[in-house]
Design a protein around this motif. Structure first.
Motif, PDB file in Angstrom:
ATOM      1  N   TYR A  24      23.532   6.604   2.800  1.00  0.00           N
ATOM      2  CA  TYR A  24      23.182   7.862   3.131  1.00  0.00           C
ATOM      3  C   TYR A  24      23.295   8.294   4.793  1.00  0.00           C
ATOM      4  CZ  TYR A  24      20.754  12.177   3.827  1.00  0.00           C
ATOM      5  OH  TYR A  24      20.403  13.342   4.213  1.00  0.00           O
ATOM      6  N   LEU A  25      22.791   7.363   5.527  1.00  0.00           N
ATOM      7  CA  LEU A  25      22.968   7.431   6.921  1.00  0.00           C
ATOM      8  C   LEU A  25      24.483   7.158   7.426  1.00  0.00           C
ATOM      9  CD1 LEU A  25      19.793   5.920   8.130  1.00  0.00           C
ATOM     10  CD2 LEU A  25      20.278   8.185   7.885  1.00  0.00           C
ATOM     11  N   LEU A 104       7.005   7.156  10.345  1.00  0.00           N
ATOM     12  CA  LEU A 104       7.323   7.973   9.150  1.00  0.00           C
ATOM     13  C   LEU A 104       6.745   7.093   7.782  1.00  0.00           C
ATOM     14  CD1 LEU A 104       8.672  10.353   7.390  1.00  0.00           C
ATOM     15  CD2 LEU A 104      11.054   8.855   7.791  1.00  0.00           C
ATOM     16  N   PRO A 105       5.640   7.611   7.291  1.00  0.00           N
ATOM     17  CA  PRO A 105       5.022   6.973   6.244  1.00  0.00           C
ATOM     18  C   PRO A 105       5.933   6.959   4.822  1.00  0.00           C
ATOM     19  CG  PRO A 105       3.921   9.073   6.286  1.00  0.00           C
ATOM     20  CD  PRO A 105       4.845   8.740   7.444  1.00  0.00           C
ATOM     21  N   LYS A 106       5.904   5.679   4.013  1.00  0.00           N
ATOM     22  CA  LYS A 106       6.772   5.885   2.735  1.00  0.00           C
ATOM     23  C   LYS A 106       5.639   6.501   1.705  1.00  0.00           C
ATOM     24  CE  LYS A 106       9.127   1.540   3.951  1.00  0.00           C
ATOM     25  NZ  LYS A 106       9.553   0.063   3.417  1.00  0.00           N
ATOM     26  N   ARG A 111      16.650  12.464   3.999  1.00  0.00           N
ATOM     27  CA  ARG A 111      16.945  13.427   4.864  1.00  0.00           C
ATOM     28  C   ARG A 111      16.042  13.789   6.154  1.00  0.00           C
ATOM     29  NH1 ARG A 111      18.038  20.040   2.891  1.00  0.00           N
ATOM     30  NH2 ARG A 111      18.297  20.780   4.972  1.00  0.00           N
ATOM     31  N   GLU A 112      14.573  13.278   5.751  1.00  0.00           N
ATOM     32  CA  GLU A 112      13.674  13.394   6.641  1.00  0.00           C
ATOM     33  C   GLU A 112      13.870  12.355   7.685  1.00  0.00           C
ATOM     34  OE1 GLU A 112       8.707  13.487   7.505  1.00  0.00           O
ATOM     35  OE2 GLU A 112       9.474  13.099   5.546  1.00  0.00           O
ATOM     36  N   LEU A 113      14.200  11.137   7.268  1.00  0.00           N
ATOM     37  CA  LEU A 113      14.513   9.984   8.264  1.00  0.00           C
ATOM     38  C   LEU A 113      15.594  10.289   9.067  1.00  0.00           C
ATOM     39  CD1 LEU A 113      13.941   7.220   9.196  1.00  0.00           C
ATOM     40  CD2 LEU A 113      15.551   6.397   7.356  1.00  0.00           C
ATOM     41  N   LEU A 114      16.849  10.933   8.641  1.00  0.00           N
ATOM     42  CA  LEU A 114      17.990  11.345   9.318  1.00  0.00           C
ATOM     43  C   LEU A 114      17.371  12.367  10.274  1.00  0.00           C
ATOM     44  CD1 LEU A 114      21.232  11.633   9.669  1.00  0.00           C
ATOM     45  CD2 LEU A 114      21.009  13.525   7.929  1.00  0.00           C
ATOM     46  N   ALA A 115      16.852  13.277  10.007  1.00  0.00           N
ATOM     47  CA  ALA A 115      16.149  14.276  10.972  1.00  0.00           C
ATOM     48  C   ALA A 115      15.598  13.733  12.115  1.00  0.00           C
ATOM     49  CB  ALA A 115      15.163  15.178  10.415  1.00  0.00           C
ATOM     50  N   ARG A 116      14.525  12.826  11.838  1.00  0.00           N
ATOM     51  CA  ARG A 116      13.767  12.127  12.916  1.00  0.00           C
ATOM     52  C   ARG A 116      14.690  11.141  14.038  1.00  0.00           C
ATOM     53  NH1 ARG A 116       8.189  12.116  12.030  1.00  0.00           N
ATOM     54  NH2 ARG A 116       7.350  13.237  10.572  1.00  0.00           N
TER      55      ARG A 116
END
Length: 253
Positions: A24-25, A104-106, A111-116
């Motif tokens: 994804y990244l 970032l909690p699992k 997409r949220e990880l990408l934004a961060r």
């Protein structure tokens, strides 16, 4: 000029998650390396340039928190984002205290990880672009310390004092606004940028951590003083900062 693609190192013991994030990244234009535990991280950081390190807290062998703490103690300044199945706020505070830049909690969405990750990269590049020779070449001296802005280095009596990225940015923001009170929101923007989502508690934790590093008595701080009802003030000469003598720093400060 096209920006250099961000380079990301991910340490997580879940093979499926590593494969998903790498795909994804990578599709979003990032260069991604993944490892399954903490052991290869230091070697890769020494050998290659990365913009962000993503660490899972729960890994076999050395866990992510311990690795984060050790990297910061060694002076490693790469932005670190912690991933964890633990969602309790106290765990996020512990992560910040260990020197993490974000948490970032699992479970989370890619997409949220990408934004961060993008926010961390953007913040680093903005800080680098704004740190021109005039602003970045100086040395701020206070007490027994010398903060070398261009080298991102703190010395005490000639000996290096290890600082995490979070600690350096916060101390830099304070040192560049001496004797001026900075509210928590303003201090967060100066240190970490507008995109950083944080609570008053997290900035207080970062200030406490800095005080433990630089103050002779953190309970009676001389250089990072509290301005009640406003925030904090950096006092290079260590004198007591009276409310009347500490004007607030405006947006153009």
């Amino acid at each position: 000029m096209t920006a250099t693609p961000g380079r990301i190192l991910i340490a997580d013991d879940e093979a499926d998650l590593r494969a998903l994030l790498q795909r994804y990244l990578g599709d979003q234009g990032l260069v991604v390396r993944t490892v399954e535990d903490a052991q290869p991280v230091e070697r890769l950081l020494a050998r290659e340039r990365f913009d962000v390190l993503v660490l899972d807290v729960m890994m076999p062998g050395e866990d992510g928190l311990a690795l984060c703490r050790r990297l910061r103690a060694q002076g490693e300044t790469i932005p670190i984002l912690m991933l964890t199945a633990r969602g309790d706020p106290i765990d996020r505070i512990v992560g910040l205290e260990m020197g993490a830049d974000d948490y970032l909690p699992k479970p989370f969405t890619p997409r949220e990880l990408l934004a961060r990750i993008q926010a961390l990269i953007r913040r680093q590049r903005v800080l680098g672009a704004h740190a021109g020779p005039a602003a970045d070449a100086g040395t701020v001296r206070f007490g027994a310390y010398a903060l070398h802005l261009s080298q991102r280095r703190l010395e005490r009596d000639g000996e290096d004092v290890p600082l995490s990225t979070v600690e350096f940015k916060l101390l830099q923001a304070l040192a560049q606004h001496p004797n001026r009170s900075l509210g928590r929101d303003r201090l967060m923007v100066l240190a970490h940028g507008h995109d950083h989502a944080a609570t008053d508690r997290s900035i207080d934790v970062q200030v406490m951590r800095l005080r433990r590093l630089i103050e002779t008595d953190p309970a009676q701080p001389r250089h990072i003083q509290t301005v009640w009802g406003q925030g904090y003030v950096f006092v290079p000469d260590g004198r007591a900062a009276g409310r009347a003598s500490v004007p607030p720093a405006g947006d153009d400060a």
